[in-house]
Design an enzyme around this catalytic site. Structure first.
Site, PDB file in Angstrom:
ATOM      1  N   LYS A   1     -48.704  -2.758 -49.318  1.00  0.00           N
ATOM      2  CA  LYS A   1     -48.976  -2.504 -47.890  1.00  0.00           C
ATOM      3  C   LYS A   1     -50.177  -3.351 -47.486  1.00  0.00           C
ATOM      4  CE  LYS A   1     -50.079   1.154 -44.599  1.00  0.00           C
ATOM      5  NZ  LYS A   1     -49.678   2.474 -44.122  1.00  0.00           N
TER       6      LYS A   1
ATOM      7  N   GLU B   1     -52.460  -0.568 -51.068  1.00  0.00           N
ATOM      8  CA  GLU B   1     -52.868  -1.040 -49.744  1.00  0.00           C
ATOM      9  C   GLU B   1     -54.252  -1.681 -49.787  1.00  0.00           C
ATOM     10  OE1 GLU B   1     -53.174   2.009 -46.690  1.00  0.00           O
ATOM     11  OE2 GLU B   1     -53.468   0.516 -45.117  1.00  0.00           O
TER      12      GLU B   1
HETATM   13  P1  13P Z   1     -52.423   1.789 -39.203  1.00  0.00           P
HETATM   14  O1  13P Z   1     -51.011   1.273 -39.064  1.00  0.00           O
HETATM   15  O2  13P Z   1     -52.907   2.582 -38.030  1.00  0.00           O
HETATM   16  O3  13P Z   1     -53.364   0.715 -39.660  1.00  0.00           O
HETATM   17  O4  13P Z   1     -52.383   2.880 -40.365  1.00  0.00           O
HETATM   18  C1  13P Z   1     -51.703   2.595 -41.509  1.00  0.00           C
HETATM   19  C2  13P Z   1     -52.347   3.248 -42.652  1.00  0.00           C
HETATM   20  O5  13P Z   1     -51.720   3.980 -43.379  1.00  0.00           O
HETATM   21  C3  13P Z   1     -53.762   2.970 -42.906  1.00  0.00           C
HETATM   22  O6  13P Z   1     -54.102   3.406 -44.190  1.00  0.00           O
END
Ligand code: 13P
Length: 336
Positions: A218, A176
């Site tokens: 992500k 991510e």
């Molecule tokens: P949000 O969808 O609230 O951004 O959270 C996703 C997430 O896992 C952030 O690390």
């Protein structure tokens, strides 16, 4: 559920129309969410809230994986069933956030995510506790002279090191790289920062010998900063995001599960739907939402047991709407 290898797990996690519930808020972060609804954050209240989500009917059909915080993976429900078993019963897989949060780079505003020390040992334990996948979040800011090449490279190297270790423990790493939507920057600035991150990320993953077919990305969507006066339409978000992904993400990646990052519930759904209506993508495009799946449920729940059913309905509705968006079949009038 048995899987022969991490590629099988990754494909299961991005099955058509299914996405992730991100419920991995750290104890301080869930504390802030509970403050907003005047609810005390205790081990029991956190358990009750998460159990409510995992037992909601909207888990079935819509959710393939739930990202947990360490406490929740070890926690049992009120009737003494492990929460990870409650999740498994719905057909979803439990996963775990393994990064240890961010620290400033050389006292600057930019940050580097940590947690590589001892990661191998933690992964061995998490895998034995039943986790099938993991998450690590890098945080990239847009501003004057930001993001710097140094910040991007350090964070993407750490993401690749993390992914390699996780795959060696037979779990699927979610990588991510989040370019924050805080600020007044243009969508072009977000496009540029996101491109630089993704380009560096996949170069680092390749050079470390990570199996791309066993990774899930992500990312953020390409958006104008929250404070910008020129916001994009859903169709423009979809086009810019798709262009950025097609230019930087290899075709053999099985799936991309977007974060919501502070978008409203409906915007997060509408943008994902517009992306899937656009088509032409070699990967599955789905959701891995925290706030955009939970906001409505939290507001209905308010920490009160008599509101559990309403909170479950609110969560189930968002899960269903996001399933439709992941299939490109959502429409605003379905929101009711
Ligand atoms: P949000 O969808 O609230 O951004 O959270 C996703 C997430 O896992 C952030 O690390």
């Amino acid at each position: 559920m048995t899987f022969t290898n991490i590629e099988d797990i990754a494909n299961y996690l991005v099955a058509d129309g299914k996405g992730f519930l991100a419920a991995d808020e750290s104890t301080p972060t869930i504390g802030k969410r509970f403050d907003a609804i005047n609810t005390e954050s205790t081990e029991t209240s956190r358990r009750d809230y998460r159990e409510l989500l995992f037992r909601a009917s909207g888990m079935d059909e819509n959710i393939s994986g739930v990202i947990l915080f360490d406490e929740t993976l070890r926690q049992a429900s009120a009737d003494n069933t492990l929460l990870k078993d409650v999740i498994l019963k719905t057909g979803a897989l439990p996963g775990i956030k393994v990064d240890k949060g961010v620290a400033s780079i050389n006292d600057s505003e930019e940050v580097l995510t940590g947690g590589l020390d001892g990661l191998e040992e933690r992964c061995t334990e998490y895998e034995s506790l039943g986790a099938k996948f993991t998450k690590w979040r890098a945080v990239i800011k847009i501003g004057e002279n930001m993001p710097s090449d140094n910040c991007i490279e350090a964070n993407m190297q750490a993401l690749a090191d993390y992914a390699k270790i996780v795959q060696q423990s037979n779990m699927v790493p979610i990588v991510e790289p989040e370019v924050l939507m805080d600020g007044e920057h243009s969508a072009d600035a977000c496009f540029d920062a996101t491109s630089r991150c993704l380009n560096s990320l996949f170069a680092n993953l390749e050079s470390k010998g990570v199996n791309i077919k066993g990774v899930i990305l992500k990312p953020n969507m390409v958006l104008a900063g929250q404070g910008s006066s020129s916001q994009l339409t859903h169709e423009d978000v979809a086009e810019l995001t798709m262009k950025c992904l097609l230019e930087n993400v290899p075709e053999d990646l099985p799936g991309i599960a977007f974060l919501s990052g502070g978008q409203s519930d409906i915007d997060a759904t509408a943008n994902l739907d517009a992306l899937n209506k656009l088509g032409g993508n070699p990967w599955k495009l789905t959701f891995s939402y925290g706030r955009a799946l939970q906001q409505a449920a939290l507001k209905s729940w308010l920490g009160q047991s008599e509101n559990v059913v309403n909170a479950q309905e609110a969560f189930s509705h968002r899960a269903k709407m996001n399933r439709l968006a992941a299939l490109g079949k959502w429409a605003e009038d379905l929101e009711g």
